[in-house]
Design an enzyme around this catalytic site. Structure first.
Site, PDB file in Angstrom:
ATOM      1  CG  ASN A  43     -14.197  10.700  -6.406  1.00 55.98           C
ATOM      2  OD1 ASN A  43     -14.443   9.794  -7.179  1.00 55.98           O
ATOM      3  ND2 ASN A  43     -13.298  10.597  -5.450  1.00 55.98           N
ATOM      4  CB  ILE A  44     -13.339  15.294 -10.935  1.00 58.54           C
ATOM      5  CG1 ILE A  44     -14.386  14.493 -11.720  1.00 58.54           C
ATOM      6  CG2 ILE A  44     -12.182  15.726 -11.842  1.00 58.54           C
ATOM      7  CD1 ILE A  44     -15.142  15.314 -12.765  1.00 58.54           C
ATOM      8  CG  ASN A  46      -7.208  20.429  -9.385  1.00 59.29           C
ATOM      9  OD1 ASN A  46      -6.308  21.148  -8.960  1.00 59.29           O
ATOM     10  ND2 ASN A  46      -7.558  20.426 -10.644  1.00 59.29           N
ATOM     11  CB  ALA A  47      -2.484  19.214  -8.277  1.00 63.84           C
ATOM     12  CD  GLU A  56     -21.896  12.304  -3.189  1.00 66.58           C
ATOM     13  OE1 GLU A  56     -20.850  12.668  -3.783  1.00 66.58           O
ATOM     14  OE2 GLU A  56     -21.882  11.763  -2.079  1.00 66.58           O
ATOM     15  CB  CYS A  94     -22.798  16.213  -1.403  1.00 65.94           C
ATOM     16  SG  CYS A  94     -21.339  16.310  -2.465  1.00 65.94           S
TER      17      CYS A  94
HETATM   18  N1  THU Z   1     -16.203  12.190  -2.005  1.00 64.01           N
HETATM   19  C1  THU Z   1     -17.283  12.145  -2.838  1.00 64.01           C
HETATM   20  O1  THU Z   1     -17.153  12.079  -4.059  1.00 64.01           O
HETATM   21  N2  THU Z   1     -18.520  12.198  -2.271  1.00 64.01           N
HETATM   22  C2  THU Z   1     -18.748  12.288  -0.938  1.00 64.01           C
HETATM   23  O2  THU Z   1     -19.883  12.453  -0.532  1.00 64.01           O
HETATM   24  C3  THU Z   1     -17.643  12.184   0.010  1.00 64.01           C
HETATM   25  C4  THU Z   1     -16.285  12.284  -0.573  1.00 64.01           C
HETATM   26  C5  THU Z   1     -14.863  12.169  -2.611  1.00 64.01           C
HETATM   27  C6  THU Z   1     -14.104  13.461  -2.478  1.00 64.01           C
HETATM   28  C7  THU Z   1     -12.680  12.991  -2.592  1.00 64.01           C
HETATM   29  O3  THU Z   1     -12.330  12.910  -3.953  1.00 64.01           O
HETATM   30  C8  THU Z   1     -12.705  11.586  -2.011  1.00 64.01           C
HETATM   31  O4  THU Z   1     -14.057  11.199  -1.964  1.00 64.01           O
HETATM   32  C9  THU Z   1     -12.096  11.490  -0.630  1.00 64.01           C
HETATM   33  O5  THU Z   1     -12.637  12.428   0.222  1.00 64.01           O
END
Ligand code: THU
Length: 132
Positions: A43-44, A46-47, A56, A94
């Protein structure tokens, strides 16, 4: 043949690349292509919060952009500070984005803090999904 344990390991490694200074919740994903190639993502954030992207969809975008469109499974792990807690199920966006490219029997693998690995099929996590 790539086993679920190996895919989970790839997801755990990918989680270390996570940029999550706002939620502190790190996620890693590893997507297995039909030809055996694995694409990973994290996960990336952002402000500008909605501009952030889930692990995913990072993995899927990398795969699609490299010419892969056929997939067998995905492993997903996550937790606060990168410590795996409970199973990390994918968000609705996702699920829908993955559903565009995979069959009903595409598998999701998850691991919890007790190191238990479980799996669900696409049709279980997003039944009756939208399509044209
Ligand atoms: N997040 C994911 O990367 N995948 C998911 O399926 C659920 C949530 C991330 C998004 C955000 O950066 C962090 O988890 C908290 O919601």
């Amino acid at each position: 043949m790539v086993m679920p344990e190996e895919l989970i390991r790839s997801a755990e490694n990918a989680m270390h690349g996570s940029y999550a200074p706002y939620s502190n919740f790190k996620v890693g994903a590893a997507l297995l292509c039909e030809n055996g190639t694995i694409f990973t993502g994290c996960n990336i954030e952002n402000a500008s919060y909605p501009a952030g992207i889930c692990a995913e969809r990072v993995a899927l975008s990398k795969a699609i952009s490299e010419g892969h469109q056929r997939f067998l499974s995905i492993a997903i792990v996550g937790g606060e500070d990168g410590e795996i807690g409970d199973y990390c199920y994918p968000c609705g966006i996702c699920r829908q984005v993955l559903a565009e490219f995979v069959d009903a029997d595409f598998k999701f693998y998850f691991k919890n803090a007790e190191e238990r690995i479980i799996s669900y099929a696409m049709e279980e996590l997003l039944p009756h999904s939208f399509s044209f």
